[in-house]
Scaffold this active site. Sequence first.
Site, PDB file in Angstrom:
ATOM      1  N   ILE A 126       0.852  -1.190   0.000  1.00 41.83           N
ATOM      2  CA  ILE A 126       0.000   0.000   0.000  1.00 41.83           C
ATOM      3  C   ILE A 126       0.884   1.235   0.000  1.00 41.83           C
ATOM      4  CG2 ILE A 126      -0.349  -0.110   2.529  1.00 41.83           C
ATOM      5  CD1 ILE A 126      -3.263   1.096   1.673  1.00 41.83           C
ATOM      6  N   ALA A 133       4.181  14.110   2.440  1.00 35.72           N
ATOM      7  CA  ALA A 133       2.893  13.804   3.086  1.00 35.72           C
ATOM      8  C   ALA A 133       2.925  12.429   3.724  1.00 35.72           C
ATOM      9  CB  ALA A 133       1.761  13.866   2.059  1.00 35.72           C
ATOM     10  N   THR A 161       6.465  -0.538   2.311  1.00 39.33           N
ATOM     11  CA  THR A 161       6.745  -1.905   2.756  1.00 39.33           C
ATOM     12  C   THR A 161       6.360  -2.893   1.652  1.00 39.33           C
ATOM     13  OG1 THR A 161       6.311  -1.258   5.030  1.00 39.33           O
ATOM     14  CG2 THR A 161       6.117  -3.609   4.528  1.00 39.33           C
ATOM     15  N   GLU A 247      -5.975  -2.395  11.156  1.00 32.81           N
ATOM     16  CA  GLU A 247      -4.529  -2.336  10.872  1.00 32.81           C
ATOM     17  C   GLU A 247      -3.750  -2.019  12.149  1.00 32.81           C
ATOM     18  OE1 GLU A 247      -5.702  -0.273   6.687  1.00 32.81           O
ATOM     19  OE2 GLU A 247      -4.008   0.589   7.774  1.00 32.81           O
ATOM     20  N   LEU A 342      19.758  -5.686  30.636  1.00 35.52           N
ATOM     21  CA  LEU A 342      20.112  -6.871  31.433  1.00 35.52           C
ATOM     22  C   LEU A 342      21.050  -7.824  30.677  1.00 35.52           C
ATOM     23  CD1 LEU A 342      16.654  -7.603  33.113  1.00 35.52           C
ATOM     24  CD2 LEU A 342      18.673  -6.567  34.165  1.00 35.52           C
ATOM     25  N   HIS A 343      21.136  -7.650  29.375  1.00 33.31           N
ATOM     26  CA  HIS A 343      22.064  -8.472  28.582  1.00 33.31           C
ATOM     27  C   HIS A 343      23.487  -7.894  28.585  1.00 33.31           C
ATOM     28  CE1 HIS A 343      18.524 -10.428  26.839  1.00 33.31           C
ATOM     29  NE2 HIS A 343      19.311 -11.253  26.186  1.00 33.31           N
ATOM     30  N   GLY A 344      23.665  -6.692  29.144  1.00 30.76           N
ATOM     31  CA  GLY A 344      24.991  -6.078  29.106  1.00 30.76           C
ATOM     32  C   GLY A 344      25.435  -5.852  27.664  1.00 30.76           C
ATOM     33  N   GLU A 372       1.582   9.959  18.625  1.00 30.10           N
ATOM     34  CA  GLU A 372       0.984  11.247  19.014  1.00 30.10           C
ATOM     35  C   GLU A 372      -0.405  11.382  18.379  1.00 30.10           C
ATOM     36  OE1 GLU A 372       3.964  10.820  17.737  1.00 30.10           O
ATOM     37  OE2 GLU A 372       5.363  11.514  19.277  1.00 30.10           O
TER      38      GLU A 372
HETATM   39  C1  LIG Z   1       9.795   1.057   8.071  1.00 27.49           C
HETATM   40  C2  LIG Z   1       8.636   1.845   7.569  1.00 27.49           C
HETATM   41  C3  LIG Z   1       7.641   1.212   6.843  1.00 27.49           C
HETATM   42  C4  LIG Z   1       6.571   1.958   6.336  1.00 27.49           C
HETATM   43  N1  LIG Z   1       5.646   1.333   5.529  1.00 27.49           N
HETATM   44  C5  LIG Z   1       4.745   2.100   4.859  1.00 27.49           C
HETATM   45  C6  LIG Z   1       3.895   1.522   3.860  1.00 27.49           C
HETATM   46  O1  LIG Z   1       3.904   0.321   3.593  1.00 27.49           O
HETATM   47  N2  LIG Z   1       3.056   2.346   3.177  1.00 27.49           N
HETATM   48  C7  LIG Z   1       2.985   3.686   3.431  1.00 27.49           C
HETATM   49  O2  LIG Z   1       2.212   4.363   2.791  1.00 27.49           O
HETATM   50  N3  LIG Z   1       3.768   4.255   4.385  1.00 27.49           N
HETATM   51  C8  LIG Z   1       4.637   3.501   5.098  1.00 27.49           C
HETATM   52  N4  LIG Z   1       5.449   4.074   6.038  1.00 27.49           N
HETATM   53  C9  LIG Z   1       5.323   5.492   6.315  1.00 27.49           C
HETATM   54  C10 LIG Z   1       4.716   5.806   7.656  1.00 27.49           C
HETATM   55  O3  LIG Z   1       3.358   5.491   7.664  1.00 27.49           O
HETATM   56  C11 LIG Z   1       4.997   7.304   7.911  1.00 27.49           C
HETATM   57  O4  LIG Z   1       6.381   7.419   8.174  1.00 27.49           O
HETATM   58  C12 LIG Z   1       4.177   7.847   9.053  1.00 27.49           C
HETATM   59  O5  LIG Z   1       2.834   7.939   8.673  1.00 27.49           O
HETATM   60  C13 LIG Z   1       4.650   9.235   9.486  1.00 27.49           C
HETATM   61  O6  LIG Z   1       4.732  10.087   8.388  1.00 27.49           O
HETATM   62  P1  LIG Z   1       6.075  10.945   8.174  1.00 27.49           P
HETATM   63  O7  LIG Z   1       7.218  10.025   8.247  1.00 27.49           O
HETATM   64  O8  LIG Z   1       5.908  11.779   6.963  1.00 27.49           O
HETATM   65  O9  LIG Z   1       6.144  11.892   9.453  1.00 27.49           O
HETATM   66  P2  LIG Z   1       5.417  13.299   9.639  1.00 27.49           P
HETATM   67  O10 LIG Z   1       4.040  13.251   9.111  1.00 27.49           O
HETATM   68  O11 LIG Z   1       6.332  14.349   9.148  1.00 27.49           O
HETATM   69  O12 LIG Z   1       5.356  13.366  11.223  1.00 27.49           O
HETATM   70  C14 LIG Z   1       6.555  13.521  12.011  1.00 27.49           C
HETATM   71  C15 LIG Z   1       6.195  13.482  13.472  1.00 27.49           C
HETATM   72  O13 LIG Z   1       5.357  14.589  13.772  1.00 27.49           O
HETATM   73  C16 LIG Z   1       4.498  14.275  14.833  1.00 27.49           C
HETATM   74  N5  LIG Z   1       3.114  14.500  14.412  1.00 27.49           N
HETATM   75  C17 LIG Z   1       2.593  14.341  13.178  1.00 27.49           C
HETATM   76  N6  LIG Z   1       1.280  14.608  13.166  1.00 27.49           N
HETATM   77  C18 LIG Z   1       0.950  14.948  14.426  1.00 27.49           C
HETATM   78  C19 LIG Z   1      -0.277  15.333  15.050  1.00 27.49           C
HETATM   79  N7  LIG Z   1      -1.412  15.417  14.386  1.00 27.49           N
HETATM   80  N8  LIG Z   1      -0.237  15.610  16.380  1.00 27.49           N
HETATM   81  C20 LIG Z   1       0.921  15.530  17.070  1.00 27.49           C
HETATM   82  N9  LIG Z   1       2.098  15.167  16.526  1.00 27.49           N
HETATM   83  C21 LIG Z   1       2.113  14.882  15.223  1.00 27.49           C
HETATM   84  C22 LIG Z   1       4.749  12.804  15.184  1.00 27.49           C
HETATM   85  O14 LIG Z   1       5.669  12.726  16.255  1.00 27.49           O
HETATM   86  C23 LIG Z   1       5.374  12.257  13.915  1.00 27.49           C
HETATM   87  O15 LIG Z   1       6.193  11.120  14.148  1.00 27.49           O
HETATM   88  C24 LIG Z   1       6.491   3.341   6.602  1.00 27.49           C
HETATM   89  C25 LIG Z   1       7.471   3.969   7.379  1.00 27.49           C
HETATM   90  C26 LIG Z   1       8.538   3.251   7.837  1.00 27.49           C
HETATM   91  C27 LIG Z   1       9.587   3.984   8.602  1.00 27.49           C
END
Ligand SMILES: Cc1cc2nc3c(=O)[nH]c(=O)nc-3n(C[C@H](O)[C@H](O)[C@H](O)COP(=O)(O)OP(=O)(O)OC[C@H]3O[C@@H](n4cnc5c(N)ncnc54)[C@H](O)[C@@H]3O)c2cc1C
Length: 386
Positions: A126, A133, A161, A247, A342-344, A372
């Site tokens: 997905i 965004a 992913t 999910e 605990l694993h050091g 958040e």
């Molecule tokens: C290993 C991995 C696998 C992933 N797999 C997929 C996938 O299969 N498909 C896919 O589409 N995406 C995937 N993602 C993306 C993931 O869903 C996004 O990283 C996540 O939604 C956050 O978006 P961003 O990284 O743009 O962070 P941002 O939107 O920039 O947010 C950064 C931080 O801001 C804070 N924040 C954001 N909004 C708010 C709010 N409303 N209130 C308070 N704090 C807030 C939070 O602390 C957040 O972590 C994956 C990410 C990783 C790292």
Amino acid sequence: MNDQAARWMTDDVAQFRDSIRKVFEREFAPLEPRWREQHLADRMVWRRAGETGLLCTSIPEAYGGAGGTFAHEAVVAYEQARALVTSFSINVHSGIVAHYLLAYGSEAQKLRWLPKMARGEIVAAIAMTEPGAGTDLQAVRTTARRDGDHYVINGAKTFITNGHHADLVCVVAKTDATQRAKGVSLLMVETADLPGFRRGRLLEKIGQHGLDTAELFFDDVRVPAENLLGDEEGHGFRQLMQQLPRERLLIAIGAAATMQRAVDETLAYAAQRKVFGEPLLAMQNTRFKLAECATEAALAQAFIDRCIERQLEGTLDVPTAAMAKWSTTDKLCRVVDECLQLHGGYGYMTEYPIARMYADARVLRILGGANEVMKELIARAMEAGA
Ligand SMILES: Cc1cc2nc3c(=O)[nH]c(=O)nc-3n(C[C@H](O)[C@H](O)[C@H](O)COP(=O)(O)OP(=O)(O)OC[C@H]3O[C@@H](n4cnc5c(N)ncnc54)[C@H](O)[C@@H]3O)c2cc1C
């Protein structure tokens, strides 16, 4: 899993759990080190997962699935996490994409893709997130412009992913770029020999090294108009929101499983490791820390069990799923950190499972909706009810 306590763990589900536990432990877990090294699971794993009944467990038999319930999906998520098999995402393939198809797909779409997904012949992903965004999905910039009996997709996705293996990608795109939520639609994209579609590099992560997390690029990619999910454009955001509780629960189930595994690993380690001539486990700090971690794991599991029951009854709501997601993933990170301590020094060595758990767990507080955001959803529901 504590099957005595869980009402949802029927004999049938427990039997299924026992059989798939063997598959994860004996077949897939031994391959994890190689997959982590090559940053990619072998493609054959998907076929094997299909043959062994791990895929599309809760999809009806009419569409090639196993005809089970969410309970079957829950044990797959639990056992995969418990075995520390993190290099291919059944949650994304079966738990997310298959259920988008089941819920919103036309009969033709279901018959075209679900049986192949259940057999592991095609791999699903997905693609929501873009460089600009993530959390704010209404701000996606990927567009899908109608052109005759096709849509023309342009845009870039990141962090996807199963992105390297994916043959079928559910793409979140704007069919009306002037709108926010109302402009969002979901389109199913078959990637094989598709002009204009390109996969970027496999992304280097701090954990989950075997999981193919990739960038995807769409340059004037033409997909048939009948690949739209749902009858009309503009329903994508609502579709995404409706599916999120299940999910998030799947993420929480995996986190609870990993928490228990961390406790088990550390108990075994502390029993054999000698410090000052005594087993590490004889020290009061070790005993208290392990007692605390075991309690956290049991509390998390009790809440998860209740959420699974509610999902099976069809009453799991957004704030409750958000509670499960943030609290278990947050607790997991704390428990794994204590267990690593605990694993050091051995806890810092990747040959020890606890080191891998530490690195693999961190992302769970970010994906599936940052923690958040989960708290914001809970607070909003509280406010509405006040
Ligand atoms: C290993 C991995 C696998 C992933 N797999 C997929 C996938 O299969 N498909 C896919 O589409 N995406 C995937 N993602 C993306 C993931 O869903 C996004 O990283 C996540 O939604 C956050 O978006 P961003 O990284 O743009 O962070 P941002 O939107 O920039 O947010 C950064 C931080 O801001 C804070 N924040 C954001 N909004 C708010 C709010 N409303 N209130 C308070 N704090 C807030 C939070 O602390 C957040 O972590 C994956 C990410 C990783 C790292």
